[in-house]
Design a protein around this motif. Structure first.
Motif, PDB file in Angstrom:
ATOM      1  N   ASP A 300       0.843  -1.205   0.000  1.00 42.28           N
ATOM      2  CA  ASP A 300       0.000   0.000   0.000  1.00 42.28           C
ATOM      3  C   ASP A 300       0.873   1.249   0.000  1.00 42.28           C
ATOM      4  OD1 ASP A 300      -2.360   1.421  -0.020  1.00 42.28           O
ATOM      5  OD2 ASP A 300      -2.653   1.334   2.148  1.00 42.28           O
ATOM      6  N   MET A 301       1.945   1.240   0.794  1.00 43.66           N
ATOM      7  CA  MET A 301       2.878   2.386   0.811  1.00 43.66           C
ATOM      8  C   MET A 301       3.551   2.572  -0.543  1.00 43.66           C
ATOM      9  SD  MET A 301       4.867   2.202   4.477  1.00 43.66           S
ATOM     10  CE  MET A 301       4.521   0.595   5.167  1.00 43.66           C
ATOM     11  N   GLN A 303       2.454   1.496  -3.567  1.00 46.59           N
ATOM     12  CA  GLN A 303       1.522   1.813  -4.646  1.00 46.59           C
ATOM     13  C   GLN A 303       0.803   3.142  -4.458  1.00 46.59           C
ATOM     14  OE1 GLN A 303      -1.040  -1.667  -4.809  1.00 46.59           O
ATOM     15  NE2 GLN A 303       0.407  -2.806  -6.080  1.00 46.59           N
ATOM     16  N   SER A 304       0.679   3.601  -3.206  1.00 42.45           N
ATOM     17  CA  SER A 304       0.013   4.880  -2.917  1.00 42.45           C
ATOM     18  C   SER A 304       0.886   5.722  -2.002  1.00 42.45           C
ATOM     19  CB  SER A 304      -1.355   4.627  -2.266  1.00 42.45           C
ATOM     20  OG  SER A 304      -2.162   3.802  -3.067  1.00 42.45           O
ATOM     21  N   PRO A 305       2.093   6.078  -2.441  1.00 45.80           N
ATOM     22  CA  PRO A 305       3.039   6.773  -1.555  1.00 45.80           C
ATOM     23  C   PRO A 305       2.535   8.105  -1.039  1.00 45.80           C
ATOM     24  CG  PRO A 305       3.777   6.864  -3.847  1.00 45.80           C
ATOM     25  CD  PRO A 305       2.636   5.905  -3.797  1.00 45.80           C
ATOM     26  N   GLY A 306       1.800   8.842  -1.879  1.00 42.73           N
ATOM     27  CA  GLY A 306       1.327  10.155  -1.455  1.00 42.73           C
ATOM     28  C   GLY A 306       0.434  10.096  -0.232  1.00 42.73           C
ATOM     29  N   LYS A 307      -0.290   9.025  -0.075  1.00 41.19           N
ATOM     30  CA  LYS A 307      -1.185   8.864   1.067  1.00 41.19           C
ATOM     31  C   LYS A 307      -0.417   8.855   2.384  1.00 41.19           C
ATOM     32  CE  LYS A 307      -3.276   4.851   1.538  1.00 41.19           C
ATOM     33  NZ  LYS A 307      -4.224   3.731   1.308  1.00 41.19           N
ATOM     34  N   ASP A 311       7.937  10.159  -1.083  1.00 40.78           N
ATOM     35  CA  ASP A 311       8.290  10.574  -2.436  1.00 40.78           C
ATOM     36  C   ASP A 311       9.004   9.466  -3.205  1.00 40.78           C
ATOM     37  OD1 ASP A 311       7.263  13.113  -2.038  1.00 40.78           O
ATOM     38  OD2 ASP A 311       9.184  13.944  -1.385  1.00 40.78           O
ATOM     39  N   ASN A 357       4.521   2.877   9.939  1.00 38.13           N
ATOM     40  CA  ASN A 357       3.311   2.631   9.157  1.00 38.13           C
ATOM     41  C   ASN A 357       2.948   1.152   9.143  1.00 38.13           C
ATOM     42  OD1 ASN A 357       2.891   5.330   8.482  1.00 38.13           O
ATOM     43  ND2 ASN A 357       4.054   5.195   6.582  1.00 38.13           N
TER      44      ASN A 357
END
Length: 373
Positions: A300-301, A303-307, A311, A357
Motif C-alpha cells: 500500500d505504501m 503503490q500509494s506513496p502520497g497517502k 516521495d 506505518n
C-alpha cells in the motif's frame, strides 16, 4: 515458475564485493499506548532476521551488521547506531511501546542488559538469518535453532532470579514474534543454485514451513502461549531485487517485479493455512498462533506513496539506493536529507517511518493478540 542460474551472478558479485569491503526524523512520541499499567502482556520476545534484529549481529564475524552510522541516524535518543538495520526504530519497538512493556526491544546478546531489562523483553533475531538452515550459514549469522536455544538460556536466567513458577507465569503472558523468510528467498533460493536444484518453489515453501512448524512447537514447549508469525513482504519491490533481477528494458523504470512478489503471496497463503492446521494441537497447550500481514501495508505504501507522505518507493535513502546495504551503507555514504520521504532506508530495509506505518497496519492484530486469553 523457474528461477534460472543467470540471475545468480549479479547478486553473488554484490555479496563478494561486500565481503571484500568487510575484510580490508520522524517524531512518534504521540504513539498511542495501551499503557504501562497493562497487565495482559509481560514481555515481547522476538525471533527472526534483520527486520527485528536490534544488534545481535554486532559482535559476529559477518558482513550483515549495522552498528555504525548512518544506521541509527534518526534514533529517538539521538544518533545511535545500535545495530538496527534502519535509521531509527523497528516495528517491534513500536509494538513494545504500544503494549506498555518498554520503549525499545534490546538485543539479547547485549552484555550490558540487566535481568530487569531482560524480563520485559528482548530480541534473539539475527540479520541475515532464515528458516532454511543453509541461509544463516551463507552469512555466518545466528540460525533460528540457536535463537531457540538462547530462549532456553533466557528462561534459566529468569528462573535463577525469580523462581520457576514466577518465570513460567511470566513467559505465558509474553508475546512471541517471529519474522523471517525473506533471506531464504533473496539471499538463498533466488541467488544460488543449491536449493533450486532440489526444490521447486512450492516444495521450498513447504520446506520452510516445516522448519517454522518445528520452531513454533519448540516455543510452545518452552511456555509460549501468544505467538505471532509475520508473513513475507512484496519481495519483488525491494530495491536490491529490482536492481539485480530486472531485465534491461525494465531496469530504468524500477518497478516491482511481480514474479518475485507472487512467490511471497503464495508463501503467505500457505503459511496461513499451516497456522490454521496447527491451532488445534497448540490449543491443547493453551497456546494460539496468529498470522501478521505485512505484505498488504507495505505494498500500500509503495503503490500509494502520497497517502503516507512518501516521495521515493523504489530506491533507498542511503547511497545510490540501488544495492547498498549493511557495510555498503556506511559513514562515507551519501545519505538523503529526509528519510521520512523514503519507504526504504537502504536497498533492503524500510525506514523508521515505514516501520511505523507497518505497525499501524498491523495494530488491530496486535490488539487481538493482547486481548486474547
Amino acid at each position: 515458475m523457474g528461477f534460472s542460474d543467470k540471475h545468480s551472478l549479479p547478486l553473488l558479485l554484490f555479496f563478494f564485493h561486500l565481503l571484500l569491503f568487510f575484510m580490508s526524523t520522524a517524531d512518534h512520541n504521540d504513539l498511542p499506548k495501551l499503557g504501562a499499567s497493562n497487565k495482559k502482556v509481560s514481555a515481547l520476545l522476538v525471533f527472526g532476521d534483520s527486520t527485528v534484529d536490534p544488534g545481535n549481529n554486532n559482535n559476529l564475524s559477518t558482513v550483515f551488521k549495522s552498528n555504525f552510522l548512518p544506521y541509527g541516524r534518526d534514533f529517538a535518543t539521538g544518533q545511535m547506531p545500535t545495530g538496527r538495520f534502519t535509521d531509527g526504530r523497528l516495528t517491534t519497538d513500536f509494538i513494545a511501546s504500544y503494549v506498555g512493556v518498554k520503549e525499545y526491544v534490546p538485543a539479547y546478546l547485549d552484555s550490558t542488559l540487566s535481568i530487569q531489562e531482560m524480563m520485559t523483553g528482548v530480541s534473539f533475531a539475527s540479520g541475515g538469518s532464515g528458516y532454511d538452515p543453509l541461509t544463516p550459514r551463507l552469512s555466518n549469522v545466528i540460525p533460528i535453532s540457536k535463537q531457540l536455544q538462547y530462549f532456553g538460556e533466557y528462561k534459566k536466567r529468569l528462573e535463577s532470579a525469580n523462581g520457576k513458577q514466577r518465570t513460567e507465569d511470566h513467559i505465558n503472558k509474553a508475546i512471541f514474534i517471529i519474522s523471517a523468510g525473506t533471506n531464504d528467498f533473496v539471499v538463498n533460493y533466488f541467488s544460488l543454485p543449491i536449493r533450486r536444484r532440489s526444490f521447486t518453489v512450492p516444495a521450498y515453501h513447504q520446506f520452510l514451513l516445516q522448519h517454522l512448524q518445528d520452531f513454533i512447537q519448540g516455543l510452545c514447549d518452552g511456555g509460549a502461549r501468544k505467538i505471532a508469525v509475520v508473513g513475507l513482504p512484496p519481495i519483488g519491490c525491494l530495491p536490491v531485487v529490482v536492481s539485480l533481477f530486472s531485465n534491461t528494458a525494465a531496469i530504468s523504470k524500477r518497478g516491482c517485479i511481480d514474479q518475485y512478489s507472487s512467490v511471497a503471496r503464495d508463501y503467505n497463503l500457505m503459511l496461513q493455512n499451516e497456522l490454521n492446521l496447527m491451532q488445534p494441537s497448540l490449543a491443547n497447550h493453551g497456546a494460539r498462533v496468529y498470522y501478521v500481514d505485512i505484505y498488504g501495508p507495505l505494498i500500500d505504501m509503495i503503490q500509494s506513496p502520497g497517502k503516507f507522505g512518501f516521495d521515493k518507493v523504489n530506491v533507498g535513502c542511503c547511497g545510490t539506493g540501488y544495492v547498498e546495504a549493511s557495510l555498503f551503507c556506511n559513514p562515507t555514504s551519501y545519505v538523503c536529507s529526509d528519510a521520512s520521504k523514503y519507504v526504504f532506508w537502504d536497498s533492503i530495509h524500510p525506514t523508521e517511518k515505514a516501520y511505523h506505518n507497518l505497525f499501524n497496519g498491523i495494530r488491530s492484530t496486535v490488539d487481538l493478540i493482547v486481548n486474547s486469553t
